[in-house]
Design a protein around this motif. Structure first.
Motif, mmCIF file in Angstrom:
data_model
loop_
_atom_site.group_PDB
_atom_site.id
_atom_site.type_symbol
_atom_site.label_atom_id
_atom_site.label_comp_id
_atom_site.label_asym_id
_atom_site.label_seq_id
_atom_site.Cartn_x
_atom_site.Cartn_y
_atom_site.Cartn_z
ATOM 1 N N SER A 51 -5.501 21.142 6.187
ATOM 2 C CA SER A 51 -6.071 19.970 6.857
ATOM 3 C C SER A 51 -6.971 19.239 5.873
ATOM 4 N N VAL A 52 -7.430 18.059 6.280
ATOM 5 C CA VAL A 52 -8.268 17.244 5.406
ATOM 6 C C VAL A 52 -9.531 16.862 6.170
ATOM 7 N N SER A 53 -10.642 16.761 5.437
ATOM 8 C CA SER A 53 -11.941 16.517 6.078
ATOM 9 C C SER A 53 -12.102 15.087 6.557
ATOM 10 N N SER A 54 -11.285 14.177 6.066
ATOM 11 C CA SER A 54 -11.408 12.762 6.442
ATOM 12 C C SER A 54 -10.010 12.188 6.616
ATOM 13 N N GLN A 55 -9.904 10.876 6.742
ATOM 14 C CA GLN A 55 -8.605 10.240 6.883
ATOM 15 C C GLN A 55 -7.838 10.322 5.561
ATOM 16 N N LYS A 56 -6.510 10.214 5.634
ATOM 17 C CA LYS A 56 -5.691 10.364 4.428
ATOM 18 C C LYS A 56 -5.704 9.115 3.545
ATOM 19 N N TRP A 57 -6.127 7.948 4.108
ATOM 20 C CA TRP A 57 -6.282 6.747 3.294
ATOM 21 C C TRP A 57 -7.740 6.635 2.874
ATOM 22 N N LEU A 58 -8.002 6.698 1.570
ATOM 23 C CA LEU A 58 -9.360 6.690 1.047
ATOM 24 C C LEU A 58 -9.538 5.558 0.051
ATOM 25 N N ILE A 87 -5.151 6.916 -2.305
ATOM 26 C CA ILE A 87 -6.407 6.379 -2.818
ATOM 27 C C ILE A 87 -6.180 4.944 -3.280
ATOM 28 N N THR A 88 -6.945 4.002 -2.730
ATOM 29 C CA THR A 88 -6.850 2.605 -3.140
ATOM 30 C C THR A 88 -8.113 2.208 -3.901
ATOM 31 N N VAL A 98 5.223 5.362 2.373
ATOM 32 C CA VAL A 98 4.264 4.927 1.367
ATOM 33 C C VAL A 98 4.957 4.843 0.010
ATOM 34 N N TYR A 99 4.711 3.758 -0.711
ATOM 35 C CA TYR A 99 5.305 3.522 -2.024
ATOM 36 C C TYR A 99 4.184 3.317 -3.034
ATOM 37 N N TRP A 100 4.366 3.846 -4.243
ATOM 38 C CA TRP A 100 3.328 3.688 -5.261
ATOM 39 C C TRP A 100 3.928 3.734 -6.653
ATOM 40 N N CYS A 101 3.115 3.371 -7.646
ATOM 41 C CA CYS A 101 3.539 3.354 -9.048
ATOM 42 C C CYS A 101 3.155 4.677 -9.708
ATOM 43 N N TRP A 102 4.038 5.190 -10.557
ATOM 44 C CA TRP A 102 3.759 6.429 -11.266
ATOM 45 C C TRP A 102 4.357 6.371 -12.663
ATOM 46 N N SER A 103 3.859 7.224 -13.519
ATOM 47 C CA SER A 103 4.394 7.336 -14.877
ATOM 48 C C SER A 103 4.716 8.798 -15.159
ATOM 49 N N GLU A 104 5.550 9.054 -16.160
ATOM 50 C CA GLU A 104 5.951 10.419 -16.480
ATOM 51 C C GLU A 104 4.783 11.258 -16.989
ATOM 52 N N SER A 105 3.693 10.597 -17.383
ATOM 53 C CA SER A 105 2.508 11.334 -17.826
ATOM 54 C C SER A 105 1.681 11.841 -16.636
ATOM 55 N N GLY A 106 2.120 11.523 -15.408
ATOM 56 C CA GLY A 106 1.468 12.072 -14.222
ATOM 57 C C GLY A 106 0.498 11.141 -13.534
ATOM 58 N N GLU A 107 0.478 9.856 -13.895
ATOM 59 C CA GLU A 107 -0.439 8.897 -13.267
ATOM 60 C C GLU A 107 0.169 8.355 -11.972
ATOM 61 N N ASN A 108 -0.670 8.193 -10.944
ATOM 62 C CA ASN A 108 -0.240 7.667 -9.644
ATOM 63 C C ASN A 108 -1.220 6.591 -9.191
ATOM 64 N N TYR A 109 -0.707 5.376 -8.966
ATOM 65 C CA TYR A 109 -1.601 4.276 -8.630
ATOM 66 C C TYR A 109 -1.014 3.383 -7.542
ATOM 67 N N ASN A 110 -1.924 2.701 -6.843
ATOM 68 C CA ASN A 110 -1.610 1.577 -5.958
ATOM 69 C C ASN A 110 -0.675 1.907 -4.798
ATOM 70 N N PRO A 111 -0.984 2.899 -3.970
ATOM 71 C CA PRO A 111 -0.112 3.186 -2.819
ATOM 72 C C PRO A 111 -0.179 2.081 -1.768
ATOM 73 N N VAL A 112 0.975 1.745 -1.188
ATOM 74 C CA VAL A 112 1.031 0.759 -0.107
ATOM 75 C C VAL A 112 1.899 1.320 1.013
#
Length: 332
Positions: free
Chosen positions: A17-24, A110-111, A185-199
């Protein structure tokens, strides 16, 4: 070997479970909580993130700092954009061969105000008609082309942009015919493991709400429309709702000037004959300049008070010294 002589195997299930909402928002604290159903003592925990694979199975990557969540709580004091992902946990009992199953999946999105890569949606809205074409592009200032699209849906789980449902050209992913199972949910990622900008993208066969994909900046104007694919023009004269309450009726669009935090909420529209749209969450962020002004105002207030505090401290010290001196003189 007789059946009674077989070792007893118990299957324990981990629950996450999570302590808060999943959109942070970037900088928010969050704690993931792992427990074992039906058992509460003697467990240590490992923490994993879900990775996409070509065979559409579940593959998990052990977090490098997994040991800091051994007590059952994995805490992030300040969420970063790169904490976006799907998390699972698993329990192990010391000095035994007893492990739990992997837990349920817990997404965290995370936005941020200024992510290093921009996610551009076409058409530029959060809700879309089924059977339409949807394009998603990840762009950074250098146009490096190293970004790819990744999605997480209830129907398909986590996937990369692939030929099964879409085509990837450079940093642009194109889905030629989206369906309701494309909702997710869709987001940008790179092969180096970065994850950004979920919508959050919602696909619907009937009425949809034309609303912004990304958070609205405080002070900007918010415009909402009710659309129906099989009508000309597509704009419907409909009722608009926020958090279940009617806020405007029988209009083709709703305009909210000078948006504030109080306007955050779930919005949808409803037409008496065509039906109701899905709900969309409208998020409002404080502009960077306003944040700076707030910080400067706080600092100036503190600096303004500092001289008075300094004088007060000096007077208190002098009074204490005078009392000590008078006491010493009386004793002598």
């Amino acid at each position: 070997m007789e059946l009674s002589q077989l070792p007893l195997v118990l299957f324990y299930r981990a629950v996450l479970s999570v302590s808060s909402q999943k959109w942070l928002t970037e900088g928010d604290p969050v704690t993931l909580i792992c427990g074992v159903k039906g058992s509460s003592t003697g467990w240590t925990f490992s923490w994993f993130t879900l990775t996409a694979s070509s065979d559409y199975g579940n593959h998990y990557k052990l977090l490098s700092d997994s040991s800091r969540g051994a007590g059952g709580n994995y805490t992030v004091s300040s969420a970063a954009l790169n904490h976006t992902g799907i998390y699972v946990c698993r329990g192990e009992r010391e000095n035994t061969a007893c492990n739990t199953t992997f837990s349920n999946k817990q997404p965290l999105w995370i936005t941020g105000v200024s992510p290093p890569v921009s996610l551009i949606i076409g058409p530029n809205r959060a809700q879309h008609f089924s059977r339409a074409t949807l394009s998603l592009s990840c762009e950074d200032q250098s146009n490096s082309g190293r970004w790819r699209m990744r999605s997480y849906t209830d129907h398909w789980g986590m996937e990369n942009c692939s030929s099964r449902w879409a085509s990837q050209t450079g940093s642009t992913c194109t889905i030629s015919s989206i369906t309701t199972s494309s909702t997710g949910v869709y987001w940008c990622w790179s092969e180096s493991g970065e994850n950004y900008n979920p919508v959050n993208i919602t696909v619907h066969a009937g009425v949809i709400l034309e609303s912004p994909v990304h958070p609205v900046t405080e002070g900007d104007t918010l415009t909402l429309r009710c659309l129906y694919k099989r009508s000309t023009p597509p704009n419907l004269r409909a009722d608009f709702y926020k958090d279940g309450s009617l806020i405007q009726n029988q209009t083709t669009e709703m305009i909210i000037p000078n948006v504030s935090k109080s306007h955050e909420g779930f919005y949808y529209c409803k037409h008496p004959e065509r039906g109701q749209s899905p709900k969309s969450w409208i998020s409002v962020t404080v502009s960077h300049s306003e944040s700076q002004i707030s910080v400067l105002h706080t600092l100036s207030s503190v600096l303004a008070v500092c001289p008075y505090l300094l004088v007060t401290v000096v007077l208190i010290v002098k009074c204490c010294r005078m009392r000590v001196t008078s006491v010493e003189e009386e004793e002598t």
